[in-house]
Scaffold this motif. Structure first.
Motif, PDB file in Angstrom:
ATOM      1  N   LEU A  60       0.869  -1.344   0.206  1.00  0.00           N
ATOM      2  CA  LEU A  60      -0.114  -0.089  -0.047  1.00  0.00           C
ATOM      3  C   LEU A  60       0.861   1.147   0.107  1.00  0.00           C
ATOM      4  O   LEU A  60       1.871   1.366   0.849  1.00  0.00           O
ATOM      5  N   ARG A  61       0.848   2.121  -1.201  1.00  0.00           N
ATOM      6  CA  ARG A  61       1.807   3.338  -1.119  1.00  0.00           C
ATOM      7  C   ARG A  61       0.514   4.332  -0.969  1.00  0.00           C
ATOM      8  O   ARG A  61      -0.470   4.384  -1.706  1.00  0.00           O
ATOM      9  N   GLY A  62       0.852   5.386  -0.074  1.00  0.00           N
ATOM     10  CA  GLY A  62       0.013   6.412   0.417  1.00  0.00           C
ATOM     11  C   GLY A  62      -0.247   6.544   1.834  1.00  0.00           C
ATOM     12  O   GLY A  62       0.268   5.992   2.660  1.00  0.00           O
ATOM     13  N   LEU A  63      -1.063   7.483   2.070  1.00  0.00           N
ATOM     14  CA  LEU A  63      -1.942   8.478   1.233  1.00  0.00           C
ATOM     15  C   LEU A  63      -1.126   9.713   1.066  1.00  0.00           C
ATOM     16  O   LEU A  63      -0.991  10.291   2.156  1.00  0.00           O
ATOM     17  N   HIS A  64      -0.560  10.042  -0.020  1.00  0.00           N
ATOM     18  CA  HIS A  64       0.358  11.009  -0.305  1.00  0.00           C
ATOM     19  C   HIS A  64      -0.054  12.372  -0.881  1.00  0.00           C
ATOM     20  O   HIS A  64      -1.275  12.430  -1.891  1.00  0.00           O
ATOM     21  N   PHE A  65       0.563  13.290  -0.650  1.00  0.00           N
ATOM     22  CA  PHE A  65       0.409  14.608  -1.231  1.00  0.00           C
ATOM     23  C   PHE A  65       1.736  15.661  -1.325  1.00  0.00           C
ATOM     24  O   PHE A  65       2.690  15.185  -0.432  1.00  0.00           O
ATOM     25  N   HIS A 120      -3.281  10.784  -2.209  1.00  0.00           N
ATOM     26  CA  HIS A 120      -3.510   9.754  -3.300  1.00  0.00           C
ATOM     27  C   HIS A 120      -2.712   8.619  -2.665  1.00  0.00           C
ATOM     28  O   HIS A 120      -1.806   8.675  -2.117  1.00  0.00           O
ATOM     29  N   GLY A 121      -3.350   7.362  -3.135  1.00  0.00           N
ATOM     30  CA  GLY A 121      -2.570   5.999  -2.489  1.00  0.00           C
ATOM     31  C   GLY A 121      -3.446   4.944  -3.335  1.00  0.00           C
ATOM     32  O   GLY A 121      -4.482   5.073  -3.926  1.00  0.00           O
ATOM     33  N   PHE A 122      -2.607   3.825  -3.116  1.00  0.00           N
ATOM     34  CA  PHE A 122      -3.327   2.521  -3.843  1.00  0.00           C
ATOM     35  C   PHE A 122      -2.829   1.243  -2.848  1.00  0.00           C
ATOM     36  O   PHE A 122      -1.525   1.124  -2.468  1.00  0.00           O
ATOM     37  N   ASN A 132       1.641   3.358 -13.362  1.00  0.00           N
ATOM     38  CA  ASN A 132       2.272   4.505 -14.319  1.00  0.00           C
ATOM     39  C   ASN A 132       1.607   5.643 -14.064  1.00  0.00           C
ATOM     40  O   ASN A 132       0.258   5.781 -13.874  1.00  0.00           O
ATOM     41  N   TYR A 133       2.215   6.909 -13.970  1.00  0.00           N
ATOM     42  CA  TYR A 133       1.391   8.243 -13.791  1.00  0.00           C
ATOM     43  C   TYR A 133       2.257   9.311 -14.361  1.00  0.00           C
ATOM     44  O   TYR A 133       3.353   9.244 -14.215  1.00  0.00           O
ATOM     45  N   LYS A 134       1.105  10.329 -14.724  1.00  0.00           N
ATOM     46  CA  LYS A 134       1.912  11.498 -15.073  1.00  0.00           C
ATOM     47  C   LYS A 134       1.598  12.609 -14.053  1.00  0.00           C
ATOM     48  O   LYS A 134       0.316  12.561 -13.356  1.00  0.00           O
ATOM     49  N   PHE A 138       6.711  18.779 -10.257  1.00  0.00           N
ATOM     50  CA  PHE A 138       7.866  17.994 -10.127  1.00  0.00           C
ATOM     51  C   PHE A 138       7.970  17.358  -8.743  1.00  0.00           C
ATOM     52  O   PHE A 138       7.264  17.864  -7.667  1.00  0.00           O
ATOM     53  N   TYR A 139       8.610  16.191  -8.476  1.00  0.00           N
ATOM     54  CA  TYR A 139       8.625  15.655  -7.264  1.00  0.00           C
ATOM     55  C   TYR A 139       9.646  16.603  -6.437  1.00  0.00           C
ATOM     56  O   TYR A 139      10.381  17.427  -6.766  1.00  0.00           O
ATOM     57  N   ALA A 140       9.050  16.848  -4.934  1.00  0.00           N
ATOM     58  CA  ALA A 140       9.503  17.964  -4.118  1.00  0.00           C
ATOM     59  C   ALA A 140       9.525  17.388  -2.931  1.00  0.00           C
ATOM     60  O   ALA A 140       8.726  17.540  -2.106  1.00  0.00           O
ATOM     61  N   LYS A 171       8.116   5.283   5.773  1.00  0.00           N
ATOM     62  CA  LYS A 171       7.415   6.934   5.799  1.00  0.00           C
ATOM     63  C   LYS A 171       5.890   6.751   5.936  1.00  0.00           C
ATOM     64  O   LYS A 171       5.561   7.507   6.641  1.00  0.00           O
ATOM     65  N   ASP A 172       5.494   5.828   5.121  1.00  0.00           N
ATOM     66  CA  ASP A 172       4.051   5.803   5.262  1.00  0.00           C
ATOM     67  C   ASP A 172       3.464   5.073   6.572  1.00  0.00           C
ATOM     68  O   ASP A 172       2.383   5.054   6.852  1.00  0.00           O
ATOM     69  N   GLU A 173       4.286   4.489   7.320  1.00  0.00           N
ATOM     70  CA  GLU A 173       4.050   3.867   8.734  1.00  0.00           C
ATOM     71  C   GLU A 173       3.872   5.142   9.688  1.00  0.00           C
ATOM     72  O   GLU A 173       3.128   4.955  10.672  1.00  0.00           O
TER      73      GLU A 173
HETATM   74  C1  LIG Z   1       7.825   9.898  -6.126  1.00  0.00           C
HETATM   75  C2  LIG Z   1       9.040  10.037  -6.339  1.00  0.00           C
HETATM   76  C3  LIG Z   1      10.003   9.289  -5.542  1.00  0.00           C
HETATM   77  N1  LIG Z   1      11.398   9.244  -5.782  1.00  0.00           N
HETATM   78  C4  LIG Z   1      12.327   8.623  -5.102  1.00  0.00           C
HETATM   79  C5  LIG Z   1      12.509   8.702  -3.824  1.00  0.00           C
HETATM   80  C6  LIG Z   1      12.454   7.415  -3.038  1.00  0.00           C
HETATM   81  O1  LIG Z   1      14.134   7.189  -3.117  1.00  0.00           O
HETATM   82  C7  LIG Z   1      12.147   6.368  -4.019  1.00  0.00           C
HETATM   83  C8  LIG Z   1      10.808   5.851  -3.493  1.00  0.00           C
HETATM   84  O2  LIG Z   1      10.002   7.058  -3.043  1.00  0.00           O
HETATM   85  P1  LIG Z   1       8.614   7.021  -2.364  1.00  0.00           P
HETATM   86  O3  LIG Z   1       8.742   5.940  -1.169  1.00  0.00           O
HETATM   87  O4  LIG Z   1       8.148   8.179  -2.005  1.00  0.00           O
HETATM   88  O5  LIG Z   1       7.715   6.070  -3.458  1.00  0.00           O
HETATM   89  P2  LIG Z   1       5.956   5.929  -3.660  1.00  0.00           P
HETATM   90  O6  LIG Z   1       5.637   5.679  -2.040  1.00  0.00           O
HETATM   91  O7  LIG Z   1       5.870   5.105  -4.587  1.00  0.00           O
HETATM   92  O8  LIG Z   1       5.590   7.595  -3.682  1.00  0.00           O
HETATM   93  C9  LIG Z   1       4.274   7.673  -4.643  1.00  0.00           C
HETATM   94  O9  LIG Z   1       3.108   7.111  -4.091  1.00  0.00           O
HETATM   95  C10 LIG Z   1       2.085   7.282  -4.943  1.00  0.00           C
HETATM   96  C11 LIG Z   1       0.840   6.826  -4.024  1.00  0.00           C
HETATM   97  C12 LIG Z   1       1.849   8.826  -5.263  1.00  0.00           C
HETATM   98  O10 LIG Z   1       0.901   9.328  -5.125  1.00  0.00           O
HETATM   99  C13 LIG Z   1       2.916   9.217  -5.851  1.00  0.00           C
HETATM  100  O11 LIG Z   1       2.952  10.805  -5.896  1.00  0.00           O
HETATM  101  C14 LIG Z   1       4.320   9.256  -4.564  1.00  0.00           C
HETATM  102  O12 LIG Z   1       4.083   9.757  -3.668  1.00  0.00           O
HETATM  103  O13 LIG Z   1      11.854   7.061  -5.162  1.00  0.00           O
HETATM  104  C15 LIG Z   1      11.920  10.105  -7.150  1.00  0.00           C
HETATM  105  O14 LIG Z   1      13.067  10.220  -7.324  1.00  0.00           O
HETATM  106  N2  LIG Z   1      10.952  10.918  -7.734  1.00  0.00           N
HETATM  107  C16 LIG Z   1       9.555  10.719  -7.396  1.00  0.00           C
HETATM  108  O15 LIG Z   1       8.775  11.347  -8.180  1.00  0.00           O
END
Ligand SMILES: Cc1cn([C@H]2C[C@H](O)[C@@H](COP(=O)(O)OP(=O)(O)O[C@H]3O[C@@H](C)C(=O)[C@@H](O)[C@H]3O)O2)c(=O)[nH]c1=O
Length: 187
Positions: A60-65, A120-122, A132-134, A138-140, A171-173
């Protein structure tokens, strides 16, 4: 004629998008994004980053913003199945705090447009899934935020049948509860 069906979700600006799939004896062809068709449907966003992740069942990845450089996300699945969720975090929105979920699969080829101001999450419900997503910004990482996937006030009904363990990132925990959030998003 648009090659997409834009389905209202009951939450303003949040859409389920169904592409027109052209099957033939070779397989199929579909457009996955078309600026003109999206503009005609009132979706004026511009995308600047494309992402892909792969996860196994129960992830489960989320819930992010992001609180600045807020991102709209056009999401889809190219392998497997996920339950995808968007939560309206825009203060003043008539649907503030409400969530919407949609099953996105390799088969149904549905997309979900999650606008800025949403979490957002899934959850991956197949053995593996490629996501896959657009994104419209940018990632910040310095502005990353999140809310717990199982927050009781949001109350997402995740399809947990057949899933023994939920797999989260460190992070998500640690995300806050909905009540503890202080967010800048406006409707
Ligand atoms: C999201 C992201 C991560 N990364 C890097 C950071 C880290 O080392 C590795 C994994 O990052 P995360 O654990 O944040 O990945 P993840 O948990 O998959 O994060 C994503 O989750 C989904 C639900 C969203 O909605 C996205 O916007 C994004 O937040 O990838 C990037 O370089 N660019 C990016 O845009």
């Amino acid at each position: 004629m648009s090659k997409f069906k834009f389905v209202d979700t009951g939450i303003k600006d949040l859409y389920i998008i169904e592409p027109n799939v052209f099957g033939d004896n070779r397989g199929y062809f579909m457009e996955t994004y078309n600026k003109q068709d999206f503009l005609q449907a009132g979706l004026t966003m511009e995308f600047v980053q494309d992402n892909e992740s792969k996860s196994s069942k129960g992830v489960l990845r989320g819930l992010h913003f992001q609180t600045q450089h807020t991102q709209g996300k056009l999401v889809r699945v190219t392998s497997g199945e996920v339950f995808d969720v968007a939560v309206d975090l825009r203060k003043g929105s008539p649907t503030y705090g409400q969530w919407k979920g949609v099953l996105l699969t390799e088969e149904n080829k549905k997309q979900f447009y999650v606008p800025e101001g949403f979490a957002h999450g899934f959850l991956v419900v197949s053995d593996e899934a490629v996501f896959n997503y657009k994104c419209t910004d940018f990632y910040a990482p310095e502005f990353e935020g999140g809310v717990m996937w199982n927050d009781p006030d949001i109350g997402v009904e995740w399809p947990l049948e057949g899933i023994n363990d939920i797999i989260l990132s460190d992070k998500d925990e640690k995300h806050k509860s909905f009540k503890e959030l202080d967010l800048p998003f406006k409707y």
